[in-house]
Write a protein that holds these residues in place. Structure first.
Motif, short mmCIF file in Angstrom:
data_model
loop_
_atom_site.label_atom_id
_atom_site.label_comp_id
_atom_site.label_asym_id
_atom_site.label_seq_id
_atom_site.Cartn_x
_atom_site.Cartn_y
_atom_site.Cartn_z
N LEU A 82 0.78 -1.26 -0.13
CA LEU A 82 -0.26 -0.18 -0.23
C LEU A 82 0.80 1.19 0.05
CD1 LEU A 82 -2.96 -0.69 2.67
CD2 LEU A 82 -2.78 -1.04 0.50
N GLY A 83 0.66 2.08 -0.95
CA GLY A 83 1.68 3.31 -1.03
C GLY A 83 1.82 3.77 -0.44
N LYS A 84 2.24 5.60 0.25
CA LYS A 84 2.34 6.29 0.94
C LYS A 84 0.66 6.86 0.64
CE LYS A 84 3.49 10.99 3.07
NZ LYS A 84 4.71 11.61 2.17
N GLY A 85 -1.03 6.94 1.93
CA GLY A 85 -1.88 7.78 1.31
C GLY A 85 -2.60 6.98 1.08
N SER A 90 -10.96 4.49 8.98
CA SER A 90 -12.55 5.48 10.25
C SER A 90 -12.86 4.29 11.11
CB SER A 90 -13.23 6.15 9.35
OG SER A 90 -14.24 4.15 8.29
N ALA A 91 -14.05 4.79 12.29
CA ALA A 91 -14.28 3.77 13.23
C ALA A 91 -15.57 4.60 13.79
CB ALA A 91 -13.61 3.74 14.64
N VAL A 105 -15.66 7.93 14.41
CA VAL A 105 -14.12 8.82 14.06
C VAL A 105 -13.48 8.25 13.47
CG1 VAL A 105 -13.99 9.30 16.63
CG2 VAL A 105 -13.39 7.24 15.63
N SER A 106 -12.49 9.31 12.64
CA SER A 106 -11.62 8.93 11.39
C SER A 106 -9.61 9.77 11.56
CB SER A 106 -11.87 9.57 10.24
OG SER A 106 -12.24 11.03 10.85
N GLY A 107 -9.46 9.40 10.75
CA GLY A 107 -7.61 9.29 10.77
C GLY A 107 -7.17 9.86 10.23
N PRO A 108 -5.88 10.55 9.56
CA PRO A 108 -5.16 10.85 8.84
C PRO A 108 -4.70 9.00 7.50
CG PRO A 108 -3.78 10.95 10.14
CD PRO A 108 -4.93 10.52 10.91
N THR A 123 -3.68 5.08 12.26
CA THR A 123 -3.31 6.20 12.62
C THR A 123 -4.23 6.42 13.36
OG1 THR A 123 -4.51 6.62 10.84
CG2 THR A 123 -1.99 7.01 10.27
N ASP A 124 -4.01 7.31 14.74
CA ASP A 124 -5.32 7.71 16.24
C ASP A 124 -6.29 8.27 15.32
OD1 ASP A 124 -3.26 6.68 17.24
OD2 ASP A 124 -2.22 8.98 18.58
N LEU A 125 -7.21 8.06 15.43
CA LEU A 125 -8.86 8.33 15.04
C LEU A 125 -9.43 9.28 16.24
CD1 LEU A 125 -9.85 4.70 13.70
CD2 LEU A 125 -8.73 6.30 12.96
N SER A 126 -9.99 10.53 16.12
CA SER A 126 -10.60 11.47 15.90
C SER A 126 -11.73 11.58 15.59
CB SER A 126 -9.21 13.07 16.45
OG SER A 126 -9.22 13.55 15.27
#
Length: 233
Positions: A82-85, A90-91, A105-108, A123-126
């Protein structure tokens, strides 16, 4: 010992006693645990399962609370790099207690490329939770969704995980707390002390409470000591 000296000597002891009470009132009401969540994932290449410790934090922001969901281990993998990005996670976080809602919540996207057949680190989801009722609320990890390369992987908690966070929340306008059951906590004016800014605010409020209590104690004792003595006829 004169009444004036006695009141001066007793004032520090009274202030300390009041300070002790204030410390108990200002104690944080939040309780957090890192909880192992067994995710059962439906992937494009078949069913997979993995366990990841989940941490959830809440910080007061305006009328709501910023929730941050952290994964300490990857829960899925890809047969190709999986390439960058390329991956978007999400959750949902499930609440219980004063009210039952699901908070998205979702993350980058992934900041670095993920090699093939390597656990994907989420990644951290917020997201923001705005309570409509005041009281004690628990936060539990819900469904995780991973979108990558035009595919969608859905991961459901399969072990009925316990809450990662339990804390008192305050609704905008002081929403009425729920009574009975698990939502009986009446945390009307109690905010979760989950961040350094909240801790500093609590300490500042405590200092002001102790100062005012000490001054009131000295004033009361001084006035009491100045009561005129009755003269005998």
């Amino acid at each position: 010992m004169s009444d004036r000296k006695r009141s001066t000597a007793l004032a520090p002891a009274l202030a300390l006693a009041l300070a002790g009470s204030a410390v108990l009132l200002a104690a944080p009401a939040a309780h957090a645990d890192v909880v192992d969540v067994e995710y059962k994932c439906q992937t494009p290449i078949g069913d997979k399962s993995a366990v990841s410790p989940i941490d959830i934090k809440a910080v007061k922001e305006g009328d709501g609370y910023k929730l941050t969901m952290s994964f300490q281990k990857g829960v899925s993998s890809s047969p190709i790099e999986l390439g960058k990005g390329a991956m978007n996670p999400s959750a949902v976080i499930m609440t219980d207690g004063a009210e039952k809602v699901s908070v998205p919540v979702s993350g980058p996207p992934n900041p670095e490329a993920v090699p093939a057949n390597t656990p994907i680190r989420i990644t951290d989801l917020s997201g923001t939770y705005t309570p409509k009722k005041s009281g004690k609320v628990t936060f539990t990890a819900g469904v995780l969704t991973i979108k990558a390369m035009g595919t969608t992987t859905t991961c459901n908690p399969g072990n009925s995980p316990k809450p990662s966070l339990e804390t008192d929340v305050t609704a905008a306008g002081g929403g009425a707390p729920q009574t009975g059951g698990d939502g009986g906590g009446g945390g009307g004016d109690t905010l979760p002390q989950t961040g350094p800014a909240d801790s500093a605010l609590a300490l500042g409020t405590l200092g002001a409470t102790v100062l005012l209590s000490g001054a009131a104690g000295v004033l009361w004792l001084t006035r009491r000591g100045r009561q005129p003595q009755r003269t005998r006829p």
